[in-house]
Design an enzyme around this catalytic site. Structure first.
Site, mmCIF file in Angstrom:
data_model
loop_
_atom_site.group_PDB
_atom_site.id
_atom_site.type_symbol
_atom_site.label_atom_id
_atom_site.label_comp_id
_atom_site.label_asym_id
_atom_site.label_seq_id
_atom_site.Cartn_x
_atom_site.Cartn_y
_atom_site.Cartn_z
ATOM 1 N N ARG A 13 0.824 -1.216 0.000
ATOM 2 C CA ARG A 13 0.000 0.000 0.000
ATOM 3 C C ARG A 13 0.866 1.278 0.000
ATOM 4 O O ARG A 13 0.937 1.990 -0.997
ATOM 5 C CB ARG A 13 -0.957 -0.004 1.217
ATOM 6 C CG ARG A 13 -2.086 1.013 1.143
ATOM 7 C CD ARG A 13 -1.686 2.426 1.510
ATOM 8 N NE ARG A 13 -1.225 2.555 2.885
ATOM 9 C CZ ARG A 13 -0.703 3.667 3.387
ATOM 10 N NH1 ARG A 13 -0.586 4.750 2.634
ATOM 11 N NH2 ARG A 13 -0.279 3.708 4.638
ATOM 12 N N ASP A 14 1.558 1.504 1.089
ATOM 13 C CA ASP A 14 2.344 2.740 1.223
ATOM 14 C C ASP A 14 3.484 2.780 0.199
ATOM 15 O O ASP A 14 3.828 3.838 -0.329
ATOM 16 C CB ASP A 14 2.913 2.804 2.649
ATOM 17 C CG ASP A 14 3.519 4.146 2.996
ATOM 18 O OD1 ASP A 14 3.383 5.079 2.197
ATOM 19 O OD2 ASP A 14 4.147 4.251 4.060
ATOM 20 N N HIS A 205 6.092 4.316 12.672
ATOM 21 C CA HIS A 205 6.226 4.236 11.215
ATOM 22 C C HIS A 205 7.352 5.213 10.842
ATOM 23 O O HIS A 205 7.108 6.397 10.624
ATOM 24 C CB HIS A 205 4.879 4.635 10.601
ATOM 25 C CG HIS A 205 4.804 4.563 9.108
ATOM 26 N ND1 HIS A 205 3.986 3.665 8.449
ATOM 27 C CD2 HIS A 205 5.408 5.280 8.140
ATOM 28 C CE1 HIS A 205 4.097 3.847 7.138
ATOM 29 N NE2 HIS A 205 4.948 4.822 6.918
ATOM 30 N N HIS A 207 10.556 6.696 8.675
ATOM 31 C CA HIS A 207 11.129 6.810 7.332
ATOM 32 C C HIS A 207 12.629 7.020 7.482
ATOM 33 O O HIS A 207 13.094 7.586 8.474
ATOM 34 C CB HIS A 207 10.495 7.983 6.571
ATOM 35 C CG HIS A 207 9.149 7.656 6.003
ATOM 36 N ND1 HIS A 207 8.612 8.309 4.930
ATOM 37 C CD2 HIS A 207 8.236 6.725 6.361
ATOM 38 C CE1 HIS A 207 7.419 7.803 4.649
ATOM 39 N NE2 HIS A 207 7.161 6.850 5.505
ATOM 40 N N CYS A 238 10.281 9.043 -0.984
ATOM 41 C CA CYS A 238 9.769 10.156 -0.187
ATOM 42 C C CYS A 238 9.119 11.148 -1.126
ATOM 43 O O CYS A 238 9.805 11.833 -1.878
ATOM 44 C CB CYS A 238 10.894 10.829 0.595
ATOM 45 S SG CYS A 238 10.301 12.246 1.553
ATOM 46 N N ASN A 247 10.211 5.108 3.194
ATOM 47 C CA ASN A 247 9.914 4.113 4.219
ATOM 48 C C ASN A 247 11.146 3.327 4.667
ATOM 49 O O ASN A 247 11.972 2.924 3.846
ATOM 50 C CB ASN A 247 8.900 3.104 3.667
ATOM 51 C CG ASN A 247 7.518 3.697 3.533
ATOM 52 O OD1 ASN A 247 6.989 4.288 4.465
ATOM 53 N ND2 ASN A 247 6.928 3.562 2.353
HETATM 54 MG MG MG Z 1 5.405 5.607 4.915
#
Ligand code: MG
Length: 303
Positions: A13-14, A205, A207, A238, A247
């Site tokens: 997803r992300d 979460h 990065h 990003c 991520n």
């Molecule tokens: Mg992310």
């Protein structure tokens, strides 16, 4: 054996949502299968956002019923309409998205923070009515810094996290959306967060934009946080710094945890290969450090 640390894989997803080159459904399904085979079980696989806004995830309703058995799958839900589409295909774990920054929330989901929380209240009520055993995660994005507003105080992030808990989410995922936080900031925020929610309901979460993600994981672990989001192959980049790392890569997280003596299931060799087909479709080379190292080691030292 239970894993001592939960890893929530967000790559499908992300990792893919901002990619312009369409990934076919079959390739996404193979990606998820490879993640499962590598020992990754919790996977956020898609979003039921309007296909008009995120064409890459416009196949959510086609993808979901074909997911391989054995995973704990979740999907991002932007609003009631998205929830209705998700419930039609039997989604039982949902994630909702807001931020600690007013400008980011406005630009990203076209709502104020208050409006987003009001929408969540409706989504959660309808979801709980349909799926009493269902699971809800709330994202708090830009928890440390916003690309438009700059630094975000821990108080503001805590306030949004507290409101999500009051709305009945099962867990809160705190996102360093632009990947700028350093361990001292993680310590300061975590100490405040665990005053407003049980640490078991807290996920980070991170990065890796400036290379601090693993140091931040280490800091959070020391304070009792045992749940982290990551993206296989560091997929996702990003969006606010094109070309930069986004991520935290699942490979880097798995390597760090295992090497630190944490009991976890994922297999780094299989995991390193999980994104190769996706990277090929996107015309990219692997960039996640542990993935590159593992692939190189597998080539020179065949097992
Ligand atoms: Mg992310």
């Amino acid at each position: 054996m239970t894993d001592q640390v939960r890893i929530i894989e967000v790559g499908p997803r992300d990792g893919l949502q901002n990619e312009r080159i369409p990934i076919p459904v079959d390739a996404k399904l193979r990606f998820v299968s490879k993640l499962l085979n590598a020992g990754i079980h919790e996977i956020e696989v898609t979003s039921f956002v309007s296909p008009k806004w995120v064409p890459q995830l416009g196949d959510a309703q086609i993808l979901w019923p074909q997911l391989p058995p054995g995973g704990l799958y979740s999907a991002l839900i932007p609003n009631i309409k998205g929830l209705e589409r998700a419930l039609e295909v039997g989604v039982e774990r949902i994630a909702l998205f807001t931020a600690a920054s007013e400008s980011f929330t406005q630009k990203n989901i076209n709502m104020s923070i208050a409006q987003s929380l009001e929408t969540f209240g409706e989504v959660i009520a309808q979801f709980r009515a349909a799926k009493p055993q269902g699971w809800v995660r709330g994202y708090v994005s830009t928890a440390f810094e916003c690309p438009y507003e700059g630094r975000i105080s821990p108080e503001r992030t805590c306030d949004v996290a507290r409101r999500l808990i009051e709305l009945g989410v099962d867990e809160v995922s705190i996102g360093d959306t632009i990947g700028v936080a350093a361990p001292d900031e993680v310590r300061a925020l975590t100490k405040r967060l665990i005053d407003v929610l049980p640490v078991e309901r807290l996920t980070y979460h991170f990065h890796d934009t400036y290379g601090c993600a693993i140091a931040n994981v280490a800091e959070a672990l020391e304070l009792g946080v045992a749940s982290f989001d990551s993206s296989a192959g560091g997929l996702g980049g990003c969006p606010y710094a094109p070309g930069a790392t986004g991520n935290l890569a699942t490979e880097d997280l798995v390597y760090f945890l295992r090497r630190s003596g944490v009991a976890i299931s994922p297999d780094l060799v299989r995991l390193s290969q999980a994104t190769l087909e996706i990277l090929q479709i996107l015309g990219r080379q692997p960039t996640a450090k542990a993935q590159v190292a593992q692939l190189a080691a597998s080539e020179t030292c065949p097992t």
